[in-house]
Design a protein around this motif. Sequence first.
Motif, PDB file in Angstrom:
ATOM      1  N   SER A  90      -2.877   6.960  -3.012  1.00  0.00           N
ATOM      2  CA  SER A  90      -3.179   5.576  -2.640  1.00  0.00           C
ATOM      3  C   SER A  90      -2.170   5.099  -1.601  1.00  0.00           C
ATOM      4  CB  SER A  90      -3.119   4.677  -3.874  1.00  0.00           C
ATOM      5  OG  SER A  90      -1.775   4.569  -4.329  1.00  0.00           O
ATOM      6  N   LEU A  91      -2.492   4.010  -0.959  1.00  0.00           N
ATOM      7  CA  LEU A  91      -1.567   3.397  -0.014  1.00  0.00           C
ATOM      8  C   LEU A  91      -0.254   3.068  -0.712  1.00  0.00           C
ATOM      9  CD1 LEU A  91      -1.000   2.219   2.799  1.00  0.00           C
ATOM     10  CD2 LEU A  91      -2.142   0.123   2.052  1.00  0.00           C
ATOM     11  N   ARG A  92      -0.330   2.548  -1.913  1.00  0.00           N
ATOM     12  CA  ARG A  92       0.882   2.219  -2.668  1.00  0.00           C
ATOM     13  C   ARG A  92       1.732   3.469  -2.912  1.00  0.00           C
ATOM     14  NH1 ARG A  92       2.082  -2.107  -5.115  1.00  0.00           N
ATOM     15  NH2 ARG A  92      -0.060  -2.766  -5.514  1.00  0.00           N
ATOM     16  N   GLN A  93       1.123   4.590  -3.248  1.00  0.00           N
ATOM     17  CA  GLN A  93       1.875   5.813  -3.502  1.00  0.00           C
ATOM     18  C   GLN A  93       2.615   6.278  -2.250  1.00  0.00           C
ATOM     19  OE1 GLN A  93      -1.608   7.840  -5.052  1.00  0.00           O
ATOM     20  NE2 GLN A  93      -0.509   8.249  -6.975  1.00  0.00           N
ATOM     21  N   VAL A  94       1.989   6.159  -1.094  1.00  0.00           N
ATOM     22  CA  VAL A  94       2.630   6.556   0.163  1.00  0.00           C
ATOM     23  C   VAL A  94       3.850   5.674   0.431  1.00  0.00           C
ATOM     24  CG1 VAL A  94       2.317   6.727   2.665  1.00  0.00           C
ATOM     25  CG2 VAL A  94       0.499   7.508   1.128  1.00  0.00           C
ATOM     26  N   VAL A  95       3.701   4.361   0.264  1.00  0.00           N
ATOM     27  CA  VAL A  95       4.813   3.436   0.492  1.00  0.00           C
ATOM     28  C   VAL A  95       5.890   3.637  -0.574  1.00  0.00           C
ATOM     29  CG1 VAL A  95       5.495   1.003   0.646  1.00  0.00           C
ATOM     30  CG2 VAL A  95       3.299   1.739   1.590  1.00  0.00           C
ATOM     31  N   LEU A  96       5.482   3.800  -1.813  1.00  0.00           N
ATOM     32  CA  LEU A  96       6.431   3.965  -2.915  1.00  0.00           C
ATOM     33  C   LEU A  96       7.288   5.214  -2.747  1.00  0.00           C
ATOM     34  CD1 LEU A  96       7.469   2.854  -5.583  1.00  0.00           C
ATOM     35  CD2 LEU A  96       5.657   4.112  -6.737  1.00  0.00           C
ATOM     36  N   GLU A  97       6.703   6.305  -2.280  1.00  0.00           N
ATOM     37  CA  GLU A  97       7.495   7.512  -2.084  1.00  0.00           C
ATOM     38  C   GLU A  97       8.608   7.274  -1.068  1.00  0.00           C
ATOM     39  OE1 GLU A  97       6.866  12.244  -1.699  1.00  0.00           O
ATOM     40  OE2 GLU A  97       5.769  11.046  -0.218  1.00  0.00           O
ATOM     41  N   ALA A  98       8.318   6.574   0.004  1.00  0.00           N
ATOM     42  CA  ALA A  98       9.360   6.247   0.986  1.00  0.00           C
ATOM     43  C   ALA A  98      10.397   5.317   0.370  1.00  0.00           C
ATOM     44  CB  ALA A  98       8.743   5.613   2.227  1.00  0.00           C
ATOM     45  N   ALA A  99       9.934   4.326  -0.386  1.00  0.00           N
ATOM     46  CA  ALA A  99      10.844   3.343  -0.988  1.00  0.00           C
ATOM     47  C   ALA A  99      11.791   3.979  -2.000  1.00  0.00           C
ATOM     48  CB  ALA A  99      10.037   2.234  -1.667  1.00  0.00           C
ATOM     49  N   GLU A 100      11.398   5.084  -2.606  1.00  0.00           N
ATOM     50  CA  GLU A 100      12.238   5.742  -3.598  1.00  0.00           C
ATOM     51  C   GLU A 100      13.427   6.487  -2.986  1.00  0.00           C
ATOM     52  OE1 GLU A 100       9.285   8.034  -5.692  1.00  0.00           O
ATOM     53  OE2 GLU A 100       8.957   6.418  -7.139  1.00  0.00           O
ATOM     54  N   HIS A 101      13.448   6.648  -1.681  1.00  0.00           N
ATOM     55  CA  HIS A 101      14.590   7.255  -0.993  1.00  0.00           C
ATOM     56  C   HIS A 101      15.550   6.146  -0.567  1.00  0.00           C
ATOM     57  CE1 HIS A 101      11.685  10.523  -0.801  1.00  0.00           C
ATOM     58  NE2 HIS A 101      12.728  11.326  -0.621  1.00  0.00           N
ATOM     59  N   PRO A 102      16.856   6.376  -0.656  1.00  0.00           N
ATOM     60  CA  PRO A 102      17.831   5.312  -0.340  1.00  0.00           C
ATOM     61  C   PRO A 102      17.693   4.739   1.070  1.00  0.00           C
ATOM     62  CG  PRO A 102      18.935   7.213  -1.305  1.00  0.00           C
ATOM     63  CD  PRO A 102      17.502   7.605  -1.093  1.00  0.00           C
ATOM     64  N   ASP A 103      17.208   5.533   1.999  1.00  0.00           N
ATOM     65  CA  ASP A 103      17.033   5.051   3.374  1.00  0.00           C
ATOM     66  C   ASP A 103      15.566   5.077   3.790  1.00  0.00           C
ATOM     67  OD1 ASP A 103      16.743   7.794   3.443  1.00  0.00           O
ATOM     68  OD2 ASP A 103      17.765   8.036   5.361  1.00  0.00           O
ATOM     69  N   GLY A 104      14.658   5.150   2.827  1.00  0.00           N
ATOM     70  CA  GLY A 104      13.238   5.271   3.125  1.00  0.00           C
ATOM     71  C   GLY A 104      12.643   4.011   3.721  1.00  0.00           C
ATOM     72  N   THR A 105      11.834   4.210   4.743  1.00  0.00           N
ATOM     73  CA  THR A 105      11.142   3.112   5.413  1.00  0.00           C
ATOM     74  C   THR A 105       9.723   3.555   5.747  1.00  0.00           C
ATOM     75  OG1 THR A 105      11.834   3.812   7.633  1.00  0.00           O
ATOM     76  CG2 THR A 105      13.290   2.276   6.468  1.00  0.00           C
ATOM     77  N   VAL A 106       8.916   2.597   6.177  1.00  0.00           N
ATOM     78  CA  VAL A 106       7.576   2.911   6.660  1.00  0.00           C
ATOM     79  C   VAL A 106       7.316   2.169   7.962  1.00  0.00           C
ATOM     80  CG1 VAL A 106       6.552   3.423   4.393  1.00  0.00           C
ATOM     81  CG2 VAL A 106       6.461   1.092   5.287  1.00  0.00           C
ATOM     82  N   THR A 107       6.433   2.750   8.742  1.00  0.00           N
ATOM     83  CA  THR A 107       5.898   2.086   9.922  1.00  0.00           C
ATOM     84  C   THR A 107       4.397   1.984   9.721  1.00  0.00           C
ATOM     85  OG1 THR A 107       7.610   3.050  11.332  1.00  0.00           O
ATOM     86  CG2 THR A 107       5.673   2.147  12.435  1.00  0.00           C
ATOM     87  N   VAL A 108       3.864   0.787   9.916  1.00  0.00           N
ATOM     88  CA  VAL A 108       2.437   0.525   9.717  1.00  0.00           C
ATOM     89  C   VAL A 108       1.828   0.202  11.076  1.00  0.00           C
ATOM     90  CG1 VAL A 108       0.740  -0.920   8.543  1.00  0.00           C
ATOM     91  CG2 VAL A 108       2.915  -0.406   7.427  1.00  0.00           C
ATOM     92  N   TYR A 109       0.753   0.906  11.406  1.00  0.00           N
ATOM     93  CA  TYR A 109       0.039   0.671  12.665  1.00  0.00           C
ATOM     94  C   TYR A 109      -1.370   0.190  12.379  1.00  0.00           C
ATOM     95  CZ  TYR A 109       3.631   3.099  15.308  1.00  0.00           C
ATOM     96  OH  TYR A 109       4.805   3.465  15.877  1.00  0.00           O
TER      97      TYR A 109
END
Length: 131
Positions: A90-109
């Motif tokens: 899911s979209l949430r799972q993709v964002v959550l995986e990045a958020a679980e890393h101390p420096d994780g971020t996302v870019t949304v287009y």
Amino acid sequence: MRIAIMSVSVLAGIAAVGTALGSGSAVAEPGDRLGDGRIGIHLNHDATTTLAGGPIPAVITMIVPPDRIGAGLRSDSTIYRDEHGRVHASLRQVVLEAAEHPDGTVTVYLNAPGTHGGRVLDIYQHWNRGQ
């Protein structure tokens, strides 16, 4: 017309994440790639974490069909991709995986209609290796 309204709604929702975090440091960096037929926003770690824990991913998937959302996963992602490269998350799972890393971020287009294989939205994960 529906795409334009949806596009404004999606970006407004993502921008609301930054506003909810308050002012001070830059939580979101807008960027345009109009030559590529897209506009986007890069969220810092705090905004990525807030996005992962909030209602926005669910609301977006109520508006945008999952087959119109693309995910740029890190090579070390644990999210399942099938032999055709399709992401099964899911979209949430993709964002959550990045958020679980101390420096994780996302870019949304947000993609212009008819570009990027018909996808409306693309999300890319970012973090440093080994964390």
